[in-house]
Motif scaffolding. Sequence first.
Motif, PDB file in Angstrom:
ATOM      1  N   LEU A  96       0.829  -1.200   0.000  1.00 15.90           N
ATOM      2  CA  LEU A  96       0.000   0.000   0.000  1.00 15.90           C
ATOM      3  C   LEU A  96       0.866   1.254   0.000  1.00 15.90           C
ATOM      4  CD1 LEU A  96      -2.606  -1.212   2.635  1.00 15.90           C
ATOM      5  CD2 LEU A  96      -2.888  -1.109   0.159  1.00 15.90           C
ATOM      6  N   PRO A  97       0.362   2.353  -0.584  1.00 18.40           N
ATOM      7  CA  PRO A  97       1.158   3.585  -0.649  1.00 18.40           C
ATOM      8  C   PRO A  97       1.289   4.252   0.715  1.00 18.40           C
ATOM      9  CG  PRO A  97      -1.047   3.972  -1.498  1.00 18.40           C
ATOM     10  CD  PRO A  97      -0.947   2.506  -1.256  1.00 18.40           C
ATOM     11  N   VAL A  98       2.356   4.995   0.866  1.00 17.91           N
ATOM     12  CA  VAL A  98       2.553   5.778   2.091  1.00 17.91           C
ATOM     13  C   VAL A  98       1.527   6.917   2.084  1.00 17.91           C
ATOM     14  CG1 VAL A  98       4.155   7.273   3.356  1.00 17.91           C
ATOM     15  CG2 VAL A  98       5.013   5.244   2.149  1.00 17.91           C
TER      16      VAL A  98
ATOM     17  N   ASN B 211       7.692  12.582   2.156  1.00 17.95           N
ATOM     18  CA  ASN B 211       8.690  13.639   2.103  1.00 17.95           C
ATOM     19  C   ASN B 211       8.357  14.592   0.956  1.00 17.95           C
ATOM     20  OD1 ASN B 211      11.083  14.995   2.723  1.00 17.95           O
ATOM     21  ND2 ASN B 211      12.237  13.821   1.201  1.00 17.95           N
ATOM     22  N   ALA B 212       8.530  15.901   1.191  1.00 22.81           N
ATOM     23  CA  ALA B 212       8.154  16.890   0.172  1.00 22.81           C
ATOM     24  C   ALA B 212       9.283  17.889  -0.026  1.00 22.81           C
ATOM     25  CB  ALA B 212       6.873  17.609   0.583  1.00 22.81           C
ATOM     26  N   PRO B 213      10.378  17.471  -0.654  1.00 13.62           N
ATOM     27  CA  PRO B 213      11.518  18.383  -0.820  1.00 13.62           C
ATOM     28  C   PRO B 213      11.363  19.384  -1.964  1.00 13.62           C
ATOM     29  CG  PRO B 213      12.036  16.236  -1.750  1.00 13.62           C
ATOM     30  CD  PRO B 213      10.695  16.107  -1.115  1.00 13.62           C
TER      31      PRO B 213
ATOM     32  N   TYR C 251       2.009  16.196  -1.062  1.00 15.65           N
ATOM     33  CA  TYR C 251       2.970  15.510  -0.208  1.00 15.65           C
ATOM     34  C   TYR C 251       3.217  16.330   1.056  1.00 15.65           C
ATOM     35  CZ  TYR C 251       4.352  12.184  -3.877  1.00 15.65           C
ATOM     36  OH  TYR C 251       4.363  11.195  -4.826  1.00 15.65           O
ATOM     37  N   GLY C 252       3.114  15.699   2.202  1.00 18.56           N
ATOM     38  CA  GLY C 252       3.413  16.348   3.476  1.00 18.56           C
ATOM     39  C   GLY C 252       2.308  17.225   4.012  1.00 18.56           C
TER      40      GLY C 252
ATOM     41  N   PRO D 213      -0.929   2.945   6.398  1.00 17.29           N
ATOM     42  CA  PRO D 213      -1.781   3.113   5.216  1.00 17.29           C
ATOM     43  C   PRO D 213      -3.249   3.005   5.592  1.00 17.29           C
ATOM     44  CG  PRO D 213       0.054   1.644   4.716  1.00 17.29           C
ATOM     45  CD  PRO D 213       0.088   1.890   6.189  1.00 17.29           C
ATOM     46  N   ASP D 214      -4.089   3.676   4.835  1.00 20.85           N
ATOM     47  CA  ASP D 214      -5.524   3.677   5.126  1.00 20.85           C
ATOM     48  C   ASP D 214      -6.064   2.244   5.199  1.00 20.85           C
ATOM     49  OD1 ASP D 214      -5.508   6.404   5.155  1.00 20.85           O
ATOM     50  OD2 ASP D 214      -6.185   6.635   3.065  1.00 20.85           O
TER      51      ASP D 214
END
Length: 429
Positions: free
Chosen positions: A350-352, A358-360, A369-370, A390-391
């Motif tokens: 499942l996706p994070v 992380n959102a650089p 993201y973030g 994950p949900d």
Amino acid sequence: MTLFDPPAPLAERLRPRTVHEVVGQTHLLGPGKPLTRVLESGRLGSLILWGPPGVGKTTLARLLAGEVGAHFIPLSAVTAGVKDVREAVTEAERLRARGQRTILFLDEIHRFNKAQQDALLPHVESGLLTLIGATTENPSFEVNPALRSRARTLVLQALTHDETRALLDRALTDERGLPGVTAQPEALDLTARLAEGDARRALSTLEVASTLANPVTPEAITEAFGRHLPQMDKNGEDFFNLISALHKSVRGSHVDASLYWLARMLQGGADPLYVARRIVRMAAEDIGLADPQALRLAIAARDTADFLGSPEGDLALAQAVVYLALAPKSNSVYTAWKRAVSAVQEGETLPVPLHLRNAPTGLMRQQGYGQGYAYYFDDPAGSFRQNYLPDGVHLDLYTPTGEGWEQRVAERWRKLQDAHGEGKAQPEG
């Protein structure tokens, strides 16, 4: 034999001449037992004789060959090779033409590699050779399955104290033994105890002691026996059995047993750094967070053993083993980790969640993201409320025990579970 020829060793002179003279192995040679039935039938198939040193594997093979009237070809896997096997096959073919069967005895068969063992297969399968292999190692690990399936494995046992004592008495009364030599009963009892079921060792010790004193005394036996190093094949079953005994004794909090098995390993020639690595594993697996210092001490012991070498470094390993045996035990992290690995291997990938990513870069932030992440030090309550999995995923992996340090942290663990909305029952303290 001439005046200048040395006599054969006592153990060789006293080799049994018939199966009835064999001392021990009553589970194989007693009335109605496997080898007795084989000899009564006259049909001897291929055998693997598995047992410790000095229990009569070679002697028994020779006697079996004599009982069935077979030609006996002895080879040692230490020095023999495929060429020797071919020569044995040629001799067996010549004898078969005369109506005589051949028994090939291969001592220390575990030292033959796979190719060498495979060279025996067609001749054993055809019946040209009846193979009797002798080994001190577990055939399940050391003998090829194909060869093992064509031979019956018989387990020989170390001689008991009484059996060894009877053999020593025979050495003093048999004309082939030690004529004119007597021994104090205490000396014979000591020899039987020190020999640990090895007939060859018992007879060799008595023979040397007889040159030191007559009658033989316990003091002469002690001098003749010398320093005893425990037997251990560094790559065989005994080695892993000793490691298992050490690990389980530490886990069971038995200090004296832990020290004993450690000494058996190190005195038997085990690599101290290998033992040290296993001790580090014990600290992580069985003590864990019940005493977080245990892992540090185990690593320090490993470094000390590496720095000092043996025997000085052995003391550090002994210190670590005593500490681990005395320490409270917890496998909570070990169990939690296995559950985590299982969840990853068996579950869906499942996706994070976006707020944990992380959102650089600006583009990633535009993708969400973030966003919505609650930084604990800015918003402790919000940090606890947000989801870290994950949900739709709920996991119960770690539960502290009531042992040692974990007993002290169990209350905080319960509060954290409540704060995350995952309240579990508090573990018993």
